[in-house]
Scaffold this active site. Structure first.
Site, mmCIF file in Angstrom:
data_model
loop_
_atom_site.group_PDB
_atom_site.id
_atom_site.type_symbol
_atom_site.label_atom_id
_atom_site.label_comp_id
_atom_site.label_asym_id
_atom_site.label_seq_id
_atom_site.Cartn_x
_atom_site.Cartn_y
_atom_site.Cartn_z
ATOM 1 N N GLU A 177 0.932 -1.207 0.287
ATOM 2 C CA GLU A 177 -0.075 0.046 -0.095
ATOM 3 C C GLU A 177 0.728 1.175 -0.084
ATOM 4 O O GLU A 177 0.766 2.198 0.864
ATOM 5 C CB GLU A 177 -1.041 -0.017 1.087
ATOM 6 N N GLU A 378 -5.195 -8.047 -1.386
ATOM 7 C CA GLU A 378 -5.912 -8.127 -0.102
ATOM 8 C C GLU A 378 -7.519 -7.532 -0.267
ATOM 9 O O GLU A 378 -7.980 -6.903 -0.988
ATOM 10 C CB GLU A 378 -5.536 -6.844 0.841
HETATM 11 C C1 BGP Z 1 -4.426 -2.792 4.715
HETATM 12 C C2 BGP Z 1 -3.158 -3.185 5.327
HETATM 13 C C3 BGP Z 1 -2.842 -4.593 5.962
HETATM 14 C C4 BGP Z 1 -4.382 -4.927 6.742
HETATM 15 C C5 BGP Z 1 -5.650 -4.489 6.168
HETATM 16 C C6 BGP Z 1 -6.760 -4.339 7.120
HETATM 17 O O1 BGP Z 1 -4.620 -1.595 4.943
HETATM 18 O O2 BGP Z 1 -2.381 -3.553 4.096
HETATM 19 O O3 BGP Z 1 -1.706 -4.767 6.629
HETATM 20 O O4 BGP Z 1 -4.088 -4.850 8.027
HETATM 21 O O5 BGP Z 1 -5.530 -3.020 5.640
HETATM 22 O O6 BGP Z 1 -6.783 -3.169 8.029
HETATM 23 P P1 BGP Z 1 -7.034 -3.496 9.360
HETATM 24 O O7 BGP Z 1 -5.879 -4.309 9.898
HETATM 25 O O8 BGP Z 1 -6.859 -2.065 9.798
HETATM 26 O O9 BGP Z 1 -8.223 -3.887 9.623
#
Ligand code: BGP
Length: 480
Positions: A177, A378
């Site tokens: 990201e 993701e």
């Molecule tokens: C993205 C990241 C991940 C992951 C995901 C879910 O921004 O790349 O590392 O964590 O989001 O977000 P969160 O963990 O805040 O629920």
């Protein structure tokens, strides 16, 4: 009539070292920026420590303990039928401070074992080189990516892992990201910037000049890594990784339309235009002028960016957002940013709005712009799960979310998008990056651990485990 998913579609799952591995100081590993982040919640932002403090709980230190469970975890992924597994290498396992002359052999051996285990089941690794962490030492010494010298240290790390794993890994992502660095929240966890006055992730002392210069250094590091990797193994394939931020205008008022277009440019395309096309886009100057910043970008830098374009595009997708100049609207929370609530959408317990159509929309926008293969690196639904007395976990909400997003992927493929893979996030429960909670679960596999470090790491299959297994076995045809 739908054409179905392509043969050899990469059905997979995704995790990251800092949220999954644990063993934060074992076998020579050094502290990373993520290791200095305390637990938190939506209401209480995660604190950033400058030294490890007694009595503070740091969820990354043990996380889901993949370090000691990798065989079991990979076996579970294989049982679901996964073809690809997205994971990251912890830079601090290889170079504990980032400045050592030679790498930590024990760290290298760990990933040898992980990659061998994946190969055993014919699961293709998709490896993120830097997922929201870097040696904390480099934050202290250089204020993270703000210093150009960090590029050399990153390249040293890349050379070591490319040479070591050149026969074990083909697909690489440079930075997770990367566009998180284009917004103030990403300053610390994405760029390792810790300015005087910053105490927590939610409210950082943001200096846009430093942040955008740091981001420029990451662009150079990514381009040079791509070039180096292709020299070491011409079969290597490199992708960028973008947090997708789908914006809909709140009204059809022209000022909302222009605002919406600018949000697409700054939040989504500023980074991917550089990494995919090899040069800054026309609107970059407008963004810098608005922020009152002047970047140090040399003629040589511009050449480097051209020489290191990525081979494929990847993104996370969780939700869509509203863009507007109107004020006083109710704000919905979200991944990295919060924007006004969309009255047409429902939201998760964490306020993230659910919008499968936004994924189809985004994939079409991106493919139309770049025409290179896309992987969704993701996607998923963070929710609290209940373990029944007999150990079963019923998670119809997660199944429904993933089902709707797979249908949207199918629509995008029918639209003509070259989508080649799908990696649901936290396929085995991980620590939340945003909130630091373990109970914000995304997994098809449950990990027995709470928000404060209690629990014995037992893995349990949720209903979604069996469902996803069926989806993969039918190549996306059976979503019932
Ligand atoms: C993205 C990241 C991940 C992951 C995901 C879910 O921004 O790349 O590392 O964590 O989001 O977000 P969160 O963990 O805040 O629920």
């Amino acid at each position: 009539m739908s054409k179905g998913f392509p043969e050899n579609f990469f059905w997979g799952g995704a995790v990251a070292a800092n949220q999954f591995e644990g063993a934060w100081n074992e076998d020579g590993k050094g502290p990373s920026t993520a290791d200095m982040e305390s637990e938190g919640s939506n209401e209480n932002p995660r604190k950033i420590s400058r030294v490890i403090e007694e009595g503070v709980y740091y969820p990354s230190h043990e996380a889901s303990d993949f370090y000691h469970h990798y065989k079991e975890d990979i076996r579970l992924c294989a049982e679901m039928g996964m073809k690809m597994f997205r994971m990251s290498i912890a830079w601090t396992r290889i170079f504990p401070t980032g400045e050592e002359e030679s790498p930590n052999e024990k760290g290298l051996q760990f990933y040898d074992q992980v990659f061998d285990e994946l190969r055993k089941y014919q699961i293709e690794p998709l490896v993120t080189i830097s997922h929201y962490e870097m040696p904390f030492y480099l934050t202290e010494k250089y204020n993270g990516w703000t210093d150009r010298h960090v590029i050399e240290l990153f390249l040293k790390y890349c050379r070591v892992i490319f040479e070591r794993y050149k026969d074990k890994v083909t697909y690489w992502l440079t930075f997770n990201e990367i566009n998180a660095g284009a917004i103030p929240t990403g300053g610390y966890f994405s760029l390792g910037i810790l300015n005087e006055g910053t105490a927590d992730l939610g409210n950082q002392n943001d200096i846009p000049q430093l942040r955008f210069q740091g981001l420029h250094h990451q662009f150079l590091a990514s381009a040079r890594a791509v070039k180096l990797g292709h020299e070491i193994n011409p079969d290597f394939k490199f992708g960028c990784m973008i947090a997708s931020m789908v914006f809909y205008p709140y009204t059809c008022a022209p000022d909302d339309m222009i605002r919406c277009q600018q949000e697409w440019q700054q939040n989504n395309f500023y980074c991917s235009d550089v990494l995919v096309r090899g040069e800054y886009p026309h609107y970059a100057k407008r963004i810098w002028e608005k922020l009152g910043i002047t970047l140090n970008i040399s003629a040589e830098d511009k050449e480097i960016l051209k020489e290191g374009k990525v081979d494929f595009y990847t993104c996370s997708y969780y939700m869509s957002h509203i863009s507007t100049c109107r004020e006083g609207l109710d704000i919905a929370s979200g991944n990295l940013i919060g924007r006004p609530k969309n009255p047409y959408l429902k939201a998760s317990e964490w306020g993230w709005q659910i919008d499968p159509s936004g994924l189809r929309y985004f994939l079409n926008e991106v493919y139309g712009r770049y025409q290179i293969p896309i992987i969704i690196s993701e996607n998923g639904f963070g929710a609290k799960d209940v373990v029944e007395e007999d150990g079963s976990i019923h998670d119809p909400y997660r199944i429904e979310y993933v089902r709707q997003h797979i249908l949207a992927m199918q629509d995008a493929i029918d639209d003509g998008v070259d989508l080649i893979g799908y990696m649901p996030w936290g396929c085995i429960d991980v620590v939340s990056n945003g909130s630091g909670q373990m109970t914000k679960r995304y997994g098809f596999v449950h990990v027995n651990r709470d928000d404060f470090g209690n629990g014995d790491f037992t893995r349990r299959k949720k209903d979604s485990f069996y469902w996803y297994k069926k989806v993969i076995a039918s190549n996306g045809r059976d979503l019932s």
